[in-house]
Design an enzyme around this catalytic site. Structure first.
Site, mmCIF file in Angstrom:
data_model
loop_
_atom_site.group_PDB
_atom_site.id
_atom_site.type_symbol
_atom_site.label_atom_id
_atom_site.label_comp_id
_atom_site.label_asym_id
_atom_site.label_seq_id
_atom_site.Cartn_x
_atom_site.Cartn_y
_atom_site.Cartn_z
ATOM 1 N N HIS A 318 0.841 -1.208 0.000
ATOM 2 C CA HIS A 318 0.000 0.000 0.000
ATOM 3 C C HIS A 318 0.872 1.253 0.000
ATOM 4 O O HIS A 318 0.662 2.175 -0.798
ATOM 5 C CB HIS A 318 -0.896 -0.043 1.233
ATOM 6 C CG HIS A 318 -1.716 1.182 1.487
ATOM 7 N ND1 HIS A 318 -3.088 1.170 1.494
ATOM 8 C CD2 HIS A 318 -1.372 2.470 1.776
ATOM 9 C CE1 HIS A 318 -3.550 2.378 1.759
ATOM 10 N NE2 HIS A 318 -2.518 3.184 1.951
ATOM 11 N N GLU A 319 1.852 1.291 0.899
ATOM 12 C CA GLU A 319 2.707 2.479 1.004
ATOM 13 C C GLU A 319 3.563 2.670 -0.238
ATOM 14 O O GLU A 319 3.842 3.806 -0.640
ATOM 15 C CB GLU A 319 3.583 2.387 2.254
ATOM 16 C CG GLU A 319 2.814 2.459 3.569
ATOM 17 C CD GLU A 319 1.943 3.701 3.681
ATOM 18 O OE1 GLU A 319 2.414 4.803 3.343
ATOM 19 O OE2 GLU A 319 0.776 3.563 4.094
ATOM 20 N N HIS A 322 2.146 4.872 -2.884
ATOM 21 C CA HIS A 322 2.087 6.305 -2.577
ATOM 22 C C HIS A 322 3.322 7.062 -3.073
ATOM 23 O O HIS A 322 3.347 8.297 -3.001
ATOM 24 C CB HIS A 322 1.991 6.521 -1.067
ATOM 25 C CG HIS A 322 0.636 6.279 -0.479
ATOM 26 N ND1 HIS A 322 -0.522 6.618 -1.119
ATOM 27 C CD2 HIS A 322 0.265 5.752 0.723
ATOM 28 C CE1 HIS A 322 -1.559 6.305 -0.348
ATOM 29 N NE2 HIS A 322 -1.111 5.777 0.760
ATOM 30 N N ASP A 333 -5.230 8.115 -0.934
ATOM 31 C CA ASP A 333 -6.136 7.386 -0.047
ATOM 32 C C ASP A 333 -7.549 7.892 -0.295
ATOM 33 O O ASP A 333 -8.020 8.820 0.366
ATOM 34 C CB ASP A 333 -5.729 7.576 1.420
ATOM 35 C CG ASP A 333 -4.442 6.855 1.764
ATOM 36 O OD1 ASP A 333 -4.275 5.706 1.320
ATOM 37 O OD2 ASP A 333 -3.593 7.436 2.467
#
Length: 363
Positions: A318-319, A322, A333
């Site tokens: 997920h990170e 970003h 998000d």
């Protein structure tokens, strides 16, 4: 549904587990109203009103109510989005404390004020447009009995115009600042700053990167032939959508792998005071920096044993999305968790970090 964590990309094992049933959490289209107003050069006041006839518990995480320097509004200048300099956080979504919620009685309002110069580069000054949109997770009940997410309230604020004084904006201290990287302490695993790691933290992070690479690669391979699942999460099976998904997941796999020096820097512990209550990990997208927080190690399993459960591997994945050096434009998000993420439009889903983590978790 089964969770299949395929580790063949790195020559490892296959882990399979049966998924728990996902509770229904309906998206409420217009329960809340948000009005923005300017109260200073770069100061914004948001007035949030419960338009319904029932009390609402509004989760603050990654919303306009968030007390952390996350993205609360969108800022545009000359039709282009202004550079965001704050943090993109992944929060733990189980065991939520009542302190993480704002309670609003029917027809009641609450105000939240923040300085957008702390999280955006407004040093050029000039005219800008500010607006907010998204969803706020909601819970029913009060106190400890009102912390289970039961729905999501969509909102879209008014647009406001500001004429920013560049000198005043430049004098505002940035919320996250600039991280000074430690020379001579970089491990060639997506540039882990080992000076911030204990041995157990380093072992956990290396394991998470290993699994992140495997999950991302497996999901990239599955996407072209698993169209029903792609449609479930990304709301489109167009060639462009498939190509974007595959390219981005392959990029995450490459960045996560052991053999790359990487374009991101990963910290085992907090270096910028972003590890506030509930934060598992966070990214500074303008600096390509990822930081793990204490509960990343204490509260998350290495790999989930059910679909849509948070773990270290998918939190790292997920990170990764970003970071602009990994995914361009980097993911935001926009929807959190299965119910929220799958309520997004196709255009939103393709830019939502959690959609990639959720898709990789089940592919």
């Amino acid at each position: 549904m089964q969770l299949i964590a395929t580790l063949s990309a790195l020559g490892a094992l296959v882990a399979t587990a049966t998924a728990a049933a996902v509770p229904s959490a309906p998206v409420k289209q217009s329960v809340i109203d948000i009005q923005l107003s300017a109260t200073g050069n770069t100061m914004i006041k948001a007035t949030i009103t419960n338009k319904g006839d029932q009390a609402l518990n509004l989760l603050q995480f990654n919303t306009i109510l968030d007390k952390n320097p996350t993205r609360k509004v969108r800022v545009y200048q000359n039709g282009t989005e202004v550079k965001f300099t704050g943090m993109l956080a992944r929060y733990k979504m189980t065991g939520l404390s009542p302190d993480y919620f704002t309670t609003l009685s029917p027809k009641a309002s609450v105000e939240s004020s923040f300085d957008i110069a702390r999280t955006h580069d407004l040093t050029r000054g000039g005219k800008i447009t500010v607006m907010a949109s998204g969803t706020i997770p909601t819970a029913e009940g009060h106190g400890a009995n009102g912390t289970t997410i039961t729905g999501y309230a969509k909102y879209e604020s008014n647009k406001i115009e500001l004429d920013v004084d560049a000198k005043k904006a430049a004098s505002v201290v940035q919320a996250m600042g600039t991280v000074k990287k430690s020379p001579g302490s970089i491990d060639k695993r997506t540039n882990i700053d080992t000076s911030t790691c204990t041995q157990s933290q380093l072992d956990a992070l290396e394991g998470a990167l290993y699994n992140s690479a495997a999950l991302a690669q497996a999901a990239a391979q599955a996407a072209p032939s698993n169209l029903d699942t792609v449609a479930e999460y990304f709301k489109s099976t167009s060639r462009r959508t498939i190509n974007t998904i595959v390219s981005r997941l392959q990029s995450v796999a490459s960045e996560s792998t052991y053999v790359n020096s990487g374009s991101t820097t990963y910290y085992c512990t907090d270096v910028m005071n972003g590890c506030q209550p509930g934060v598992l990990a966070y990214t500074l997208p303008d600096q390509n920096i990822i930081t793990n927080c204490p509960i990343y190690y204490s509260d998350l399993p290495a790999l989930a044993q059910s679909c849509h459960e948070q773990d270290q591997a998918t939190t790292t994945l997920h990170e990764m999305t970003h970071n602009s050096a990994v995914v361009s434009p980097y993911c935001d998000d926009l929807g959190y968790g299965y119910e929220d993420a799958t309520s997004l439009s196709a255009g939103q889903a393709i830019q939502n970090a959690d959609t990639y983590a959720l898709f990789a978790n089940v592919s």
